[in-house]
Scaffold this active site. Structure first.
Site, short mmCIF file in Angstrom:
data_model
loop_
_atom_site.label_atom_id
_atom_site.label_comp_id
_atom_site.label_asym_id
_atom_site.label_seq_id
_atom_site.Cartn_x
_atom_site.Cartn_y
_atom_site.Cartn_z
N TYR A 50 59.85 46.26 85.58
CA TYR A 50 59.07 46.02 84.38
C TYR A 50 57.75 46.88 84.49
O TYR A 50 57.29 47.27 85.46
CB TYR A 50 58.89 44.56 84.26
CG TYR A 50 60.29 44.00 83.83
CD1 TYR A 50 60.31 43.70 82.56
CD2 TYR A 50 61.03 43.67 84.73
CE1 TYR A 50 61.81 43.10 81.96
CE2 TYR A 50 62.29 42.95 84.43
CZ TYR A 50 62.71 42.57 83.00
OH TYR A 50 63.60 41.75 82.71
N GLU A 51 57.40 47.08 83.22
CA GLU A 51 56.26 47.95 83.19
C GLU A 51 54.94 47.49 83.85
O GLU A 51 53.95 48.24 84.15
CB GLU A 51 55.76 48.13 81.69
CG GLU A 51 54.89 49.17 81.24
CD GLU A 51 54.64 49.34 79.69
OE1 GLU A 51 53.41 49.78 79.25
OE2 GLU A 51 55.64 49.05 78.91
N SER A 52 54.73 46.13 83.93
CA SER A 52 53.60 45.48 84.63
C SER A 52 53.56 45.85 86.20
O SER A 52 52.61 45.32 86.55
CB SER A 52 53.79 44.07 84.43
OG SER A 52 54.82 43.41 84.79
N GLY A 53 54.49 46.43 86.77
CA GLY A 53 54.52 46.76 87.91
C GLY A 53 55.25 46.09 89.03
O GLY A 53 55.44 46.34 90.19
#
Length: 260
Positions: A50-53
Site C-alpha cells: 500500500y502507498e503508505s509503505g
C-alpha cells in the site's frame, strides 16, 4: 452455490486475475477487496503493498485508508513513502498496480481529480495520490470499477492516471516502457485492451448480463471481442470468504452487518 450480487461478481472476477507470485500496489476500495480476496483464497503468497509503505501486509479487515493501522500491524515491514516510490515503484519491482477511478475512457485513462472544468469543477474528487506513478511505473495495471454513464465516458474531464492515452503506441511515444492497463473488471463484464488499438474490448460477460446492458452504461460505442465468453460464476468458497471479510470489516468499523 448461493445467489450473488453484481458487486460480488466484480470483486471475485478481479481477484481471479491475480497470481500467487504477484507483487501488487493496491488501491483503497474495490481494488483492496479484490486483492485481499485473492490472498485469502488462491494466492496466499501474494505480496500486497500500500502507498503508505506497508509491504507484504495481510490485513484481517479491509483498511479505511492507506494510513489504517491494520496495514502496518500486519505487514512484513514498513518503509518510508519516498523509499516506497523511488526504490520499489519507480525501480520496477511491482508487477501489478490495482486501481479504481471516478471516470475512465475507452483507453484506460483514469480521472480521480475533478468532474467538470479544473478551475470551476462541479465536483472536486480526492485526487490522484500515488495513482499517476502507479499507472506509469508498475509493469501492468488492473482496474476495477462499476459501470455507469457518469463513470464510463467518451472523454475524461482530467487525466489523473495515464492509461493508453489516445490509443495505439501512445505510451511508447511518450517514453513509458511499462504495459499500462491490461485488464478492466466491472460489475457487468471483463474487458481487455485490443493488442493494436489498445481500446478496451469486452471479452467476457458476467452471468445474466447482455451486450445491451453493457452498452447502456457506457458513453462510447463498445467493442466486443470476436468470441465473448461468460464469466464463471462465484464458487461457494469465494463467496464465503468474501462475505466473511466484509462482515469482519463492518464489525471492526462499527457498521451494521449488511445483507449480501
Amino acid at each position: 452455490m448461493s445467489s450473488f450480487s453484481a458487486t460480488e461478481m466484480m470483486t471475485i472476477a478481479a481477484a481471479r486475475a491475480l497470481k500467487n507470485d504477484d507483487v501488487v500496489f493496491v488501491g483503497i476500495g474495490a481494488p483492496s477487496a479484490a486483492c485481499n480476496l485473492a490472498r485469502l483464497t488462491h494466492a496466499p503468497d501474494i505480496t500486497l503493498i500500500y502507498e503508505s509503505g506497508t509491504i507484504g501486509t495481510k490485513p484481517d479487515v479491509l483498511p479505511l485508508s492507506i494510513g489504517d493501522g491494520e496495514l502496518c500491524e500486519t505487514a512484513v515491514t514498513t518503509v518510508s513513502v519516498p523509499e516506497m516510490f523511488r526504490y520499489w515503484l519507480q525501480g520496477g519491482r511491482i508487477s501489478v498496480g490495482f486501481l479504481g477511478g471516478a471516470q475512465i475512457d475507452r483507453f484506460g485513462n483514469i480521472n480521480t481529480t475533478v468532474i467538470g472544468d479544473y478551475h470551476t469543477p462541479k465536483i472536486r474528487l480526492p485526487g490522484g495520490g500515488g495513482a499517476p506513478e502507479i499507472a506509469s511505473s508498475c509493469q501492468k495495471v488492473f482496474i476495477t470499477m462499476k459501470q455507469s454513464l457518469r463513470g464510463f465516458v467518451d472523454k475524461i474531464d482530467f487525466y489523473t492516471s495515464f492509461g493508453h492515452g489516445e490509443g495505439g503506441d501512445h505510451r511508447k511515444r511518450l517514453g513509458i516502457t511499462t504495459q499500462g492497463p491490461m485488464l478492466l473488471v466491472t460489475d457487468l463484464a471483463v474487458w481487455e485492451p485490443d493488442p493494436i488499438r489498445k481500446e478496451f474490448t469486452v471479452t467476457s460477460l458476467h452471468p445474466g448480463v447482455t451486450r445491451d446492458a453493457v452498452q447502456a452504461t457506457v458513453g462510447w460505442t463498445v467493442a466486443f471481442a470476436d468470441s465473448v465468453t461468460e464469466t464463471p460464476p462465484p464458487t461457494t468458497e469465494e463467496l464465503d470468504v468474501l462475505r466473511a471479510l466484509h462482515a469482519r470489516t463492518d464489525a471492526a468499523h462499527g457498521k451494521k452487518e449488511k445483507a449480501a
